[in-house]
Motif scaffolding. Structure first.
Motif, PDB file in Angstrom:
ATOM      1  N   ALA A 246       0.820  -1.207   0.000  1.00  0.00           N
ATOM      2  CA  ALA A 246       0.000   0.000   0.000  1.00  0.00           C
ATOM      3  C   ALA A 246       0.859   1.265   0.000  1.00  0.00           C
ATOM      4  N   GLU A 247       1.992   1.233   0.744  1.00  0.00           N
ATOM      5  CA  GLU A 247       2.837   2.415   0.860  1.00  0.00           C
ATOM      6  C   GLU A 247       3.487   2.789  -0.472  1.00  0.00           C
ATOM      7  N   ALA A 248       3.626   1.812  -1.356  1.00  0.00           N
ATOM      8  CA  ALA A 248       4.306   2.063  -2.627  1.00  0.00           C
ATOM      9  C   ALA A 248       3.582   3.089  -3.474  1.00  0.00           C
ATOM     10  N   ASN A 249       2.294   3.281  -3.228  1.00  0.00           N
ATOM     11  CA  ASN A 249       1.523   4.227  -4.033  1.00  0.00           C
ATOM     12  C   ASN A 249       1.637   5.653  -3.510  1.00  0.00           C
ATOM     13  N   THR A 250       2.236   5.835  -2.341  1.00  0.00           N
ATOM     14  CA  THR A 250       2.389   7.179  -1.773  1.00  0.00           C
ATOM     15  C   THR A 250       3.850   7.550  -1.551  1.00  0.00           C
ATOM     16  N   VAL A 251       4.693   6.556  -1.302  1.00  0.00           N
ATOM     17  CA  VAL A 251       6.119   6.808  -1.053  1.00  0.00           C
ATOM     18  C   VAL A 251       6.854   6.946  -2.388  1.00  0.00           C
ATOM     19  N   THR A 252       7.663   7.986  -2.514  1.00  0.00           N
ATOM     20  CA  THR A 252       8.424   8.210  -3.745  1.00  0.00           C
ATOM     21  C   THR A 252       9.836   7.649  -3.628  1.00  0.00           C
ATOM     22  N   VAL A 253      10.533   7.611  -4.747  1.00  0.00           N
ATOM     23  CA  VAL A 253      11.931   7.175  -4.747  1.00  0.00           C
ATOM     24  C   VAL A 253      12.761   8.112  -3.879  1.00  0.00           C
TER      25      VAL A 253
ATOM     26  N   GLY B  69      17.529  14.356 -15.187  1.00  0.00           N
ATOM     27  CA  GLY B  69      16.926  13.071 -15.531  1.00  0.00           C
ATOM     28  C   GLY B  69      16.685  12.144 -14.369  1.00  0.00           C
ATOM     29  N   GLY B  70      16.575  12.689 -13.153  1.00  0.00           N
ATOM     30  CA  GLY B  70      16.376  11.848 -11.977  1.00  0.00           C
ATOM     31  C   GLY B  70      14.991  11.229 -11.900  1.00  0.00           C
ATOM     32  N   ILE B  71      14.792  10.352 -10.922  1.00  0.00           N
ATOM     33  CA  ILE B  71      13.504   9.660 -10.752  1.00  0.00           C
ATOM     34  C   ILE B  71      12.982   9.842  -9.332  1.00  0.00           C
ATOM     35  N   GLY B  72      13.398  10.911  -8.685  1.00  0.00           N
ATOM     36  CA  GLY B  72      12.998  11.139  -7.293  1.00  0.00           C
ATOM     37  C   GLY B  72      11.508  11.254  -7.086  1.00  0.00           C
ATOM     38  N   THR B  73      10.782  11.830  -8.064  1.00  0.00           N
ATOM     39  CA  THR B  73       9.339  12.034  -7.896  1.00  0.00           C
ATOM     40  C   THR B  73       8.512  10.812  -8.238  1.00  0.00           C
ATOM     41  N   VAL B  74       9.141   9.772  -8.752  1.00  0.00           N
ATOM     42  CA  VAL B  74       8.424   8.556  -9.144  1.00  0.00           C
ATOM     43  C   VAL B  74       7.950   7.800  -7.904  1.00  0.00           C
ATOM     44  N   LYS B  75       6.674   7.422  -7.883  1.00  0.00           N
ATOM     45  CA  LYS B  75       6.152   6.594  -6.791  1.00  0.00           C
ATOM     46  C   LYS B  75       6.791   5.213  -6.863  1.00  0.00           C
ATOM     47  N   LEU B  76       7.004   4.601  -5.712  1.00  0.00           N
ATOM     48  CA  LEU B  76       7.602   3.264  -5.697  1.00  0.00           C
ATOM     49  C   LEU B  76       6.747   2.264  -6.470  1.00  0.00           C
ATOM     50  N   SER B  77       5.440   2.475  -6.451  1.00  0.00           N
ATOM     51  CA  SER B  77       4.549   1.569  -7.188  1.00  0.00           C
ATOM     52  C   SER B  77       4.774   1.665  -8.688  1.00  0.00           C
ATOM     53  N   GLN B  78       5.303   2.794  -9.154  1.00  0.00           N
ATOM     54  CA  GLN B  78       5.553   2.999 -10.573  1.00  0.00           C
ATOM     55  C   GLN B  78       7.026   2.823 -10.948  1.00  0.00           C
ATOM     56  N   CYS B  79       7.856   2.511  -9.956  1.00  0.00           N
ATOM     57  CA  CYS B  79       9.289   2.361 -10.216  1.00  0.00           C
ATOM     58  C   CYS B  79       9.577   0.937 -10.685  1.00  0.00           C
ATOM     59  N   THR B  80       9.453   0.743 -11.974  1.00  0.00           N
ATOM     60  CA  THR B  80       9.660  -0.578 -12.575  1.00  0.00           C
ATOM     61  C   THR B  80      11.079  -0.707 -13.110  1.00  0.00           C
TER      62      THR B  80
ATOM     63  N   ASN C  57      12.008  -2.773   4.462  1.00  0.00           N
ATOM     64  CA  ASN C  57      11.069  -2.081   5.343  1.00  0.00           C
ATOM     65  C   ASN C  57       9.628  -2.180   4.847  1.00  0.00           C
ATOM     66  N   ASP C  58       9.419  -3.086   3.896  1.00  0.00           N
ATOM     67  CA  ASP C  58       8.071  -3.410   3.425  1.00  0.00           C
ATOM     68  C   ASP C  58       7.378  -2.266   2.671  1.00  0.00           C
ATOM     69  N   TYR C  59       8.162  -1.338   2.113  1.00  0.00           N
ATOM     70  CA  TYR C  59       7.586  -0.296   1.269  1.00  0.00           C
ATOM     71  C   TYR C  59       7.454  -0.781  -0.179  1.00  0.00           C
ATOM     72  N   LEU C  60       8.221  -1.812  -0.487  1.00  0.00           N
ATOM     73  CA  LEU C  60       8.305  -2.320  -1.847  1.00  0.00           C
ATOM     74  C   LEU C  60       8.491  -3.827  -1.770  1.00  0.00           C
ATOM     75  N   ALA C  61       7.949  -4.542  -2.746  1.00  0.00           N
ATOM     76  CA  ALA C  61       8.047  -6.008  -2.707  1.00  0.00           C
ATOM     77  C   ALA C  61       9.262  -6.524  -3.461  1.00  0.00           C
ATOM     78  N   ILE C  62       9.572  -5.881  -4.570  1.00  0.00           N
ATOM     79  CA  ILE C  62      10.673  -6.334  -5.417  1.00  0.00           C
ATOM     80  C   ILE C  62      11.575  -5.149  -5.750  1.00  0.00           C
ATOM     81  N   ASN C  63      12.874  -5.367  -5.736  1.00  0.00           N
ATOM     82  CA  ASN C  63      13.831  -4.318  -6.082  1.00  0.00           C
ATOM     83  C   ASN C  63      13.951  -4.220  -7.600  1.00  0.00           C
ATOM     84  N   PRO C  64      13.408  -3.175  -8.227  1.00  0.00           N
ATOM     85  CA  PRO C  64      13.435  -3.070  -9.685  1.00  0.00           C
ATOM     86  C   PRO C  64      14.805  -2.738 -10.259  1.00  0.00           C
TER      87      PRO C  64
END
Length: 404
Positions: free
Chosen positions: A60-67, A116-127, A165-172
């Motif tokens: 759930a946190e992946a949709n609110t927590v950013t890179v 070209g950074g990805i700081g604003t990308v949500k973890l849920s969208q960090c593929t 820390n359970d913010y993400l399931a898989i390390n992309p």
């Protein structure tokens, strides 16, 4: 199952508005709602969420927590470990911070400008594709292979911390590789000429002279040199023990790798130099530093290079020009390369060179210095093998005839 419903309302000014609401239940039975401006966006998110819930990778946190949030949390973790003395040096912390804040999640006021950074990308969208595209932007911006690999490595460790820390399931970022053209990114070893090193040694005085000779014969890294204490020198055994190093901030640390802890033989001349240096030292007990600063603490390599080594090189260069000779200046680390090249030239075997140099593996030694090892005469070796099997050209021909 996830459902999508259309929501309509009017603004305070009476203007009509509409949105698409995605509702779904996660694996723990918790209900979630997300609002999307476009139906296709809601549909894409529905497919993604259902797949994550089905495979158990939904967070759930992946949709609110950013890179950027993950990066800051990871750096906070490293800082805590550094303060506790848990094998995270200040140098490593600052280097990692620079890589993440200059490129991954660029911060204002940093020395590097990268858009070209990805700081604003949500973890849920960090593929993996997002990370791969980020890598490509690094390379397009002129970032070299080695630096790009280090940046991706820091990003991968930050995302792994998010997984832990359970913010993400898989390390992309785990499977992302940085490749370049053939030979790009290889560490080229530039060796100073023997005459140039001799000229510098001849022009050096006092502790600088001893440090140069020791580095050029024992192959020490600068960080290892300044961590040496008198107990590390065995005058009877004729060897030097390397057990640690000093980072750029004056903190004692372990060697670069476990292989860095080693014993290096010293020549009689080098031992005599160290004996003379010890005899004139103000403090020469077993735990006293061999090359301390004026206050008895760790010497700053940057200060030594700036105040002593570079002026020495300039003086030697000027003298060479005056005498009509050529002189090519070199950096301090070249003294380590010089020492290793002399070991190879003297006939030491690759494994022995690896041990004395403190390389983490034989592959490191061969990748950097392999071309310096004398090559075998392969044709001569094959002729010798053939002779031992066939007993000569005539016998070989006869054996071949008999087998037909």
């Amino acid at each position: 199952m996830a459902t999508i419903t259309k929501r309509r309302w009017k603004t305070s000014k009476g203007e009509p508005r509409e949105a698409w609401v995605l509702a779904y239940t996660d694996a723990q039975g918790k209900r979630h709602k997300e609002q999307h401006d476009l139906k296709r966006s809601a549909e894409a998110r529905r497919i993604e969420v259902e797949g994550q819930v089905r495979t158990g990778t939904y967070r759930a946190e992946a949709n609110t927590v950013t890179v950027e949030d993950a990066v800051k949390d990871y750096l906070k973790h490293l800082k805590t470990r550094n303060e506790r003395g848990e094998h995270v040096t200040k140098h490593y912390l600052k280097t990692t911070e620079a890589q993440l804040y200059n490129y991954v999640a660029p911060q204002p006021g940093r020395p590097v400008e990268f858009s070209g950074g990805i700081g604003t990308v949500k973890l849920s969208q960090c593929t993996a594709k997002v990370v791969g595209d980020f890598r490509d932007r690094l390379r397009d911006a002129g970032v070299g292979v080695v630096t790009a690999r280090r940046i991706l490595g820091s990003l991968s460790r930050a995302l792994k911390h998010a997984v832990d820390n359970d913010y993400l399931a898989i390390n992309p970022a785990a499977g992302i590789r940085v490749t370049g053209k053939r030979g790009e990114g290889e560490k080229k070893v530039e060796l100073p000429a023997k005459a140039d090193v001799a000229a510098v040694i001849a022009g050096a005085k006092g502790g600088m002279a001893v440090r140069i000779r020791l580095s050029a014969s024992a192959g020490l890294r600068a960080s290892e040199l300044y961590a040496l204490r008198w107990r590390h020198v065995s005058f009877n055994g004729g060897e030097l023990s390397v057990e640690g190093r000093v980072d750029a901030y004056g903190n004692l640390d372990t060697t670069k790798s476990t292989a860095g802890v080693r014993q290096v033989p010293l020549s009689s001349a080098m031992l005599a130099d160290l004996r003379a240096w010890k005899d004139q030292a103000k403090k020469a007990d077993a735990d006293d530093l061999i090359f301390p600063n004026s206050k008895g603490g760790y010497m700053s390599h940057n200060n030594a290079v700036k105040r002593e080594f570079r002026p020495l090189l300039a003086a030697v260069k000027a003298k060479a020009k005056e005498d009509g000779r050529k002189f090519k200046p070199f950096n301090w680390h070249a003294l380590r390369h010089f020492a290793i090249s002399l070991w190879i030239e003297s006939g030491l075997q690759p494994k022995t060179v690896q041990t004395f140099a403190g390389h983490s593996s034989l592959a490191v030694t061969m990748s950097r210095y392999g071309k310096l090892f004398p090559s075998d005469d392969h044709k001569k070796a094959m002729d010798a093998i053939s002779s031992s099997i066939f007993g000569g050209a005539a016998d070989g021909a006869q054996m071949a005839h008999e087998t037909l």
